[in-house]
Design an enzyme around this catalytic site. Structure first.
Site, PDB file in Angstrom:
ATOM      1  CG  LEU A  65      -2.014  -1.068   1.209  1.00 24.17           C
ATOM      2  CD1 LEU A  65      -2.955  -0.894   2.393  1.00 24.17           C
ATOM      3  CD2 LEU A  65      -2.816  -1.076  -0.093  1.00 24.17           C
ATOM      4  CD  GLN A  67       6.570   7.128  -4.613  1.00 24.69           C
ATOM      5  OE1 GLN A  67       7.507   6.942  -3.841  1.00 24.69           O
ATOM      6  NE2 GLN A  67       6.633   7.973  -5.624  1.00 24.69           N
ATOM      7  CG  ASP A 107       3.813  -7.484  11.066  1.00 30.89           C
ATOM      8  OD1 ASP A 107       4.916  -7.228  10.520  1.00 30.89           O
ATOM      9  OD2 ASP A 107       3.543  -7.165  12.238  1.00 30.89           O
ATOM     10  CE1 TYR A 196      14.858   2.453   2.142  1.00 29.96           C
ATOM     11  CE2 TYR A 196      16.217   4.158   1.146  1.00 29.96           C
ATOM     12  CZ  TYR A 196      15.225   3.206   1.033  1.00 29.96           C
ATOM     13  OH  TYR A 196      14.595   3.009  -0.165  1.00 29.96           O
TER      14      TYR A 196
HETATM   15  N1  LIG Z   1       9.718   5.137  -3.653  1.00 31.61           N
HETATM   16  C1  LIG Z   1      10.999   5.322  -3.946  1.00 31.61           C
HETATM   17  O1  LIG Z   1      11.425   6.408  -4.368  1.00 31.61           O
HETATM   18  C2  LIG Z   1      11.959   4.184  -3.773  1.00 31.61           C
HETATM   19  C3  LIG Z   1      13.274   4.332  -4.240  1.00 31.61           C
HETATM   20  C4  LIG Z   1      14.177   3.300  -4.027  1.00 31.61           C
HETATM   21  C5  LIG Z   1      13.768   2.114  -3.446  1.00 31.61           C
HETATM   22  N2  LIG Z   1      12.485   2.000  -3.023  1.00 31.61           N
HETATM   23  C6  LIG Z   1      12.094   0.765  -2.356  1.00 31.61           C
HETATM   24  O2  LIG Z   1      10.906   0.249  -2.910  1.00 31.61           O
HETATM   25  C7  LIG Z   1      10.097  -0.346  -1.889  1.00 31.61           C
HETATM   26  C8  LIG Z   1       8.713   0.251  -1.921  1.00 31.61           C
HETATM   27  O3  LIG Z   1       8.838   1.641  -1.707  1.00 31.61           O
HETATM   28  P1  LIG Z   1       7.593   2.573  -1.433  1.00 31.61           P
HETATM   29  O4  LIG Z   1       8.004   3.920  -1.884  1.00 31.61           O
HETATM   30  O5  LIG Z   1       6.347   1.975  -1.967  1.00 31.61           O
HETATM   31  O6  LIG Z   1       7.591   2.574   0.155  1.00 31.61           O
HETATM   32  P2  LIG Z   1       6.466   3.177   1.144  1.00 31.61           P
HETATM   33  O7  LIG Z   1       7.158   3.720   2.323  1.00 31.61           O
HETATM   34  O8  LIG Z   1       5.573   4.084   0.379  1.00 31.61           O
HETATM   35  O9  LIG Z   1       5.645   1.874   1.534  1.00 31.61           O
HETATM   36  C9  LIG Z   1       6.178   0.884   2.359  1.00 31.61           C
HETATM   37  C10 LIG Z   1       5.037   0.033   2.887  1.00 31.61           C
HETATM   38  O10 LIG Z   1       5.593  -0.914   3.817  1.00 31.61           O
HETATM   39  C11 LIG Z   1       4.581  -1.149   4.766  1.00 31.61           C
HETATM   40  N3  LIG Z   1       5.125  -1.753   5.998  1.00 31.61           N
HETATM   41  C12 LIG Z   1       5.773  -1.154   7.030  1.00 31.61           C
HETATM   42  N4  LIG Z   1       6.018  -2.042   8.005  1.00 31.61           N
HETATM   43  C13 LIG Z   1       5.536  -3.233   7.595  1.00 31.61           C
HETATM   44  C14 LIG Z   1       5.470  -4.526   8.159  1.00 31.61           C
HETATM   45  N5  LIG Z   1       5.952  -4.786   9.384  1.00 31.61           N
HETATM   46  N6  LIG Z   1       4.891  -5.513   7.444  1.00 31.61           N
HETATM   47  C15 LIG Z   1       4.394  -5.280   6.211  1.00 31.61           C
HETATM   48  N7  LIG Z   1       4.413  -4.070   5.625  1.00 31.61           N
HETATM   49  C16 LIG Z   1       4.976  -3.052   6.304  1.00 31.61           C
HETATM   50  C17 LIG Z   1       3.966   0.211   5.032  1.00 31.61           C
HETATM   51  O11 LIG Z   1       2.689   0.087   5.621  1.00 31.61           O
HETATM   52  C18 LIG Z   1       3.973   0.822   3.638  1.00 31.61           C
HETATM   53  O12 LIG Z   1       2.711   0.688   3.010  1.00 31.61           O
HETATM   54  C19 LIG Z   1      10.851  -0.123  -0.572  1.00 31.61           C
HETATM   55  O13 LIG Z   1      11.563  -1.279  -0.254  1.00 31.61           O
HETATM   56  C20 LIG Z   1      11.796   1.006  -0.884  1.00 31.61           C
HETATM   57  O14 LIG Z   1      12.969   0.940  -0.130  1.00 31.61           O
HETATM   58  C21 LIG Z   1      11.570   3.006  -3.170  1.00 31.61           C
HETATM   59  C1  LIG Z   2      15.628   7.010  -2.980  1.00 36.80           C
HETATM   60  C2  LIG Z   2      14.664   6.204  -2.190  1.00 36.80           C
HETATM   61  O1  LIG Z   2      15.203   5.076  -1.658  1.00 36.80           O
HETATM   62  C3  LIG Z   2      13.615   6.869  -1.374  1.00 36.80           C
HETATM   63  N1  LIG Z   2      12.745   7.626  -2.233  1.00 36.80           N
HETATM   64  C4  LIG Z   2      14.177   7.782  -0.306  1.00 36.80           C
HETATM   65  O2  LIG Z   2      14.360   8.933  -0.601  1.00 36.80           O
HETATM   66  O3  LIG Z   2      14.397   7.331   0.785  1.00 36.80           O
END
Ligand SMILES: NC(=O)c1ccc[n+]([C@@H]2O[C@H](COP(=O)([O-])OP(=O)(O)OC[C@H]3O[C@@H](n4cnc5c(N)ncnc54)[C@H](O)[C@@H]3O)[C@@H](O)[C@H]2O)c1
Ligand SMILES: C[C@@H](O)[C@H](N)C(=O)O
Length: 374
Positions: A65, A67, A107, A196
């Site tokens: 749920l 991004q 979870d 992170y």
């Molecule tokens: N969005 C970015 O810019 C970006 C960039 C690089 C890497 N990533 C990676 O992609 C993945 C997804 O990113 P995102 O932007 O959707 O993250 P986000 O922070 O929007 O969503 C993370 C989700 O993890 C869930 N979560 C937290 N604790 C939990 C638990 N104990 N059990 C199950 N779910 C749990 C949260 O409820 C949340 O919905 C992440 O691993 C992130 O590190 C994202």
């Molecule tokens: C870059 C990426 O991992 C995430 N959007 C952050 O800024 O933490």
């Protein structure tokens, strides 16, 4: 004690290996001596529950749920069928998500619950999105350590035990101030200064270790900052690049929490999700590595604002620097070298900055028009 003797026999077989197999048999370390040990027997094969290449994979997305998860589910459901892709999270889904396909509570810290979901739904691909991102992670290190590291251990064990293909995203945040920053190659010094980043380097290394040791089909992409219109970021350093569009449309004003000259790699969400599917589908023999950088563009807040002002000349951008986020951004890559992904499995981005801006504005202004009309 018979249970202990049986476990030590399994452990010996694991260390000795099986003739004719380059990787060790799958026996994941036993953390609790109980009647539901985190292991399978030493003669179990990775492929015992694997899917045939002609079948659709059965996909579970954790942390779905946030991004990225809902968009990924939508894309995978189009390709593999609605019921073959299960979204999961610990939060309550909005009704549009709940009614768009299977959703389940999961979870990642609850190992037995995860195993039940994987077994009952005959999962074959696991996309592990749960995480605390860079800025929220610094605000809550203990929780970030638990979700990003302990949670990952559960995911690795489940994936190894059940022969799953596992995707775990990494990030530009897996690099630090001593990494080459312009550009940053796949293989170089990685000494991040955030929990992170540390947890993501750990994930890369553990996934690769499980691949070499147990044959786990682990695949990992280091995403840049991701920009999306229909989902909001979850507390990262690159969030400003999404917020600017919302504020520009809503009020014509934006206050940026990074310095105007902070250059970071970025990507539009559609490219990111397509890359994820492409690397998951790539034949194993095209992958010389298990962790790849991917990139699309790199810009500073000032460059993004100037490009946006070409479409919205009235937009006012001011700066009020958040020192935690700025320090993080200053330690991250400015440009990302993704030449290996391009060469080996054909990665190619579709969106550069002008297309990104046009797409974001089209989406958000049509949303605003619909909201005003109703
Ligand atoms: N969005 C970015 O810019 C970006 C960039 C690089 C890497 N990533 C990676 O992609 C993945 C997804 O990113 P995102 O932007 O959707 O993250 P986000 O922070 O929007 O969503 C993370 C989700 O993890 C869930 N979560 C937290 N604790 C939990 C638990 N104990 N059990 C199950 N779910 C749990 C949260 O409820 C949340 O919905 C992440 O691993 C992130 O590190 C994202
Ligand atoms: C870059 C990426 O991992 C995430 N959007 C952050 O800024 O933490």
């Amino acid at each position: 004690m018979p249970v202990l003797r049986a476990l030590s026999k399994v452990a010996k077989q694991t260390l000795l290996g099986t003739p004719g197999c380059s990787c060790q048999p799958l026996t994941v370390a036993v953390r609790n001596i109980s009647f539901s040990p985190r292991q399978v027997t030493s003669d179990a094969s990775f492929h015992s529950v694997s899917f045939s290449e002609t079948d659709h994979p059965k996909v579970l997305i954790t942390g779905g749920l946030g991004q990225l998860g809902v968009g990924l589910a939508k894309m995978l459901r189009k390709k593999f069928g609605k019921n073959n892709v299960i979204l999961s999270d610990i939060r309550k889904p909005p009704s549009s998500v709940f009614h768009s396909g299977p959703f389940i509570y999961s979870d990642i810290l609850d190992y037995k619950n995860l195993r039940e979901i994987v077994v009952n739904n005959r999962i074959t691909w696991l996309v592990h999105y749960s995480a605390l991102l860079s800025a929220v992670g610094e605000a809550n290190v203990a929780l970030a350590r638990s979700v990003n590291i302990t949670g990952l251990h559960n995911i690795l064990d489940i994936a190894a035990e059940h022969g799953l293909r596992l995707f775990v995203p990494s990030t530009i945040g897996a690099f630090g101030p001593t990494s080459p920053r312009n550009p940053t190659p796949d293989l170089c010094v990685q000494r991040p200064r955030t929990i992170y980043g540390v947890s993501k380097v750990h994930a890369e290394l553990m996934g690769e270790y499980y691949h070499h040791r147990y044959g786990l089909d682990f695949r990992c992409l280091r995403y840049p900052g991701i920009i999306s219109a229909d989902s909001m970021p979850g507390g990262g350093t690159t969030d400003y690049a999404v917020q600017i569009f919302h504020d520009a449309i809503k009020s014509g004003k934006f206050e940026c929490n990074l310095r105007p000259d902070t250059r970071l790699p970025m990507m539009y969400i559609d490219d990111c999700l397509r890359a994820t599917l492409e690397v998951m589908e790539a034949p194993a023999d095209t992958l010389s590595m298990r962790t790849y950088n991917i990139n699309a563009m790199s810009f500073t807040p000032e460059e993004l604002a100037q490009e946006l002002q070409k479409q919205m000349p009235e937009l006012e951008v001011t700066y009020d620097v958040d020192h935690v986020r700025q320090a993080i951004a200053d330690s991250w890559p400015m440009n990302f070298d993704d030449s290996n992904a391009r060469k080996e499995w054909g990665w190619k981005h579709d969106y550069d900055l002008p297309e990104l801006i046009q797409t974001m504005l089209n989406y958000l202004s049509s949303e605003t028009r619909v909201a005003r009309a109703s």
